[in-house]
Design an enzyme around this catalytic site. Structure first.
Site, PDB file in Angstrom:
ATOM      1  N   CYS A  67       0.786  -1.273   0.021  1.00 36.63           N
ATOM      2  CA  CYS A  67       0.067  -0.097  -0.026  1.00 36.63           C
ATOM      3  C   CYS A  67       1.000   1.263  -0.090  1.00 36.63           C
ATOM      4  CB  CYS A  67      -0.922   0.111   1.015  1.00 36.63           C
ATOM      5  SG  CYS A  67      -2.263   1.203   1.232  1.00 36.63           S
ATOM      6  N   CYS A 112      -6.068  -3.571   7.343  1.00 38.66           N
ATOM      7  CA  CYS A 112      -7.339  -2.629   7.154  1.00 38.66           C
ATOM      8  C   CYS A 112      -8.708  -3.374   6.299  1.00 38.66           C
ATOM      9  CB  CYS A 112      -7.178  -1.276   6.301  1.00 38.66           C
ATOM     10  SG  CYS A 112      -6.732  -1.353   4.400  1.00 38.66           S
TER      11      CYS A 112
END
Length: 385
Positions: free
Chosen positions: A112, A208
């Site tokens: 990410c 997440c």
């Protein structure tokens, strides 16, 4: 020169702050606003909430976007929410699923940072006319003789350099990490002084987009067939039992393997994705002293065939081990390397990262693609005979 190292007054220095909705990035944004900087807060909406299965308390989820916006409104700086779901799904979630399907143990937070936050978001910050982009990461950016260097955080318990090893020199030149020299306790105290609504908000612990740690459910949704059954096989070839998906196992795992009845504890030695096998054996079979890495991002002086002594972390929570790193690109993709550990390590998993240090300075890192065990001198002699 202002506190961010820019030769401008703070009021004339535009800073884009990557706001996750947590206490760290909120404190960064508010501290910089307090100093008089031209602050713009940006939050990314990253993942499909259907796949996330209404996960609460995760980075870049609905509540966090709301929290970031409330902080920005209260302190009077602009805040934008950018929809990066498609890019995140392609570059992070799909990669996460594919890595598990190959029998690896991935680190999506690094992907990410590499593919989204420090690439697309950084480009967007420049489009907004920013002089720098600031984040709430606990790392230190120190100006060295050859440009900015990445160093471990002052608070060793919160150091996040392992997750930022893909940061390039060009990105490091534009990035700032205002919390790198602070202990986390002081960050919380600053949040309380500023009466931030997120002052007591707990740190996000999970990936997440993975609800309650159930990553297998996410992988199965992205890759139907991920939970296909297969054999649990001992190193000697004996079939000991059945599993319901290799993605539920990781190299070095001891508990929850699903087989027993042996005199000594069994560990997962390797995962054979092609044969859908979980291969188990004794702990000593996990011993490895050579690591091959790909996609090496190197921030130090150029490597040569003589090698360089380094400290290497092979897991985010592990202590650094002494090693020597050599360049070795063939068959490893761009920028490969061969890492020879001075002492063997156990449970090194493909898909994880090897991050290299010189003291507190990050020299670079790469993705672990395979491991080896060097033969003992007597074994080499027997082979020669």
């Amino acid at each position: 020169m202002n506190s961010l190292g820019i030769d401008k007054d703070p009021k004339d220095t535009r800073v884009v702050v990557a706001m996750s909705g947590g206490v760290d990035s909120s404190v960064v944004a508010c501290l910089l606003k307090e100093e008089g900087y031209d602050v713009i807060g940006v939050t990314l909406q990253l993942y499909d909430h259907g796949i996330a299965l209404e996960k609460k308390g995760a980075c870049c989820a609905g509540q966090d976007i709301y929290d970031a916006r409330m902080v920005a409104d209260r302190f009077g700086f602009p805040h934008y929410v950018l929809d990066y779901e498609s890019r995140f799904k392609q570059d992070v979630m799909e990669d996460f699923a594919d890595s598990y399907m190959r029998g690896e143990t991935p680190i999506p937070c690094v992907r990410c940072n590499q593919k989204v936050k420090f690439k697309d978001m950084l480009a967007m910050a420049k489009d907004l006319g920013a002089d720098v982009m600031a984040t709430g990461h606990y790392v230190q950016r120190i100006d060295g003789p050859n440009g900015p260097e990445l160093h471990r955080a002052f608070d060793d318990s919160k150091d996040q350099t392992y997750f930022l090893f893909t940061t390039t020199p060009e990105q490091l030149d534009f990035l700032r990490f205002p919390l790198g020299g602070l202990p986390k306790t002081e960050t919380r105290q600053i949040a309380e002084r500023m009466s931030l609504s997120v002052a007591d908000k707990p740190d996000s612990q999970d990936i997440c987009f993975v609800p309650d740690g159930s990553y297998a459910r996410v992988v199965e949704r992205l890759r139907p067939g991920a939970l296909d059954q297969g054999d649990i096989v001992h190193l000697d070839g004996t079939v000991l039992g059945q599993h319901d998906g290799i993605i539920k196992y990781t190299v070095g795992q001891r508990r929850g393997i699903g087989v027993g009845g042996t005199a000594d504890p069994l560990y997962v030695i390797r995962l054979d994705a092609e044969k859908k096998q979980v291969v188990v054996g004794p702990k000593e079979a996990l011993s490895r002293d050579v690591i091959l890495v790909s996609e090496l991002n190197w921030l130090g002086d150029p490597l040569n065939d003589l090698g360089r002594k380094v400290s290497v972390k092979i897991r985010s929570a592990s202590k650094p081990s002494e090693a020597t790193i050599y360049p070795e690109g063939q068959g490893l993709g761009m920028g490969g390397a061969r890492v020879v550990l001075h002492e063997p390590q156990f449970g090194i998993s493909p898909g994880q990262a090897a991050v290299f240090y010189d003291g507190n300075r990050v020299l670079g890192g790469g993705w672990i693609v395979s491991t080896q065990k060097q033969p003992l001198p007597e074994e080499e002699a027997q082979g020669a005979a």
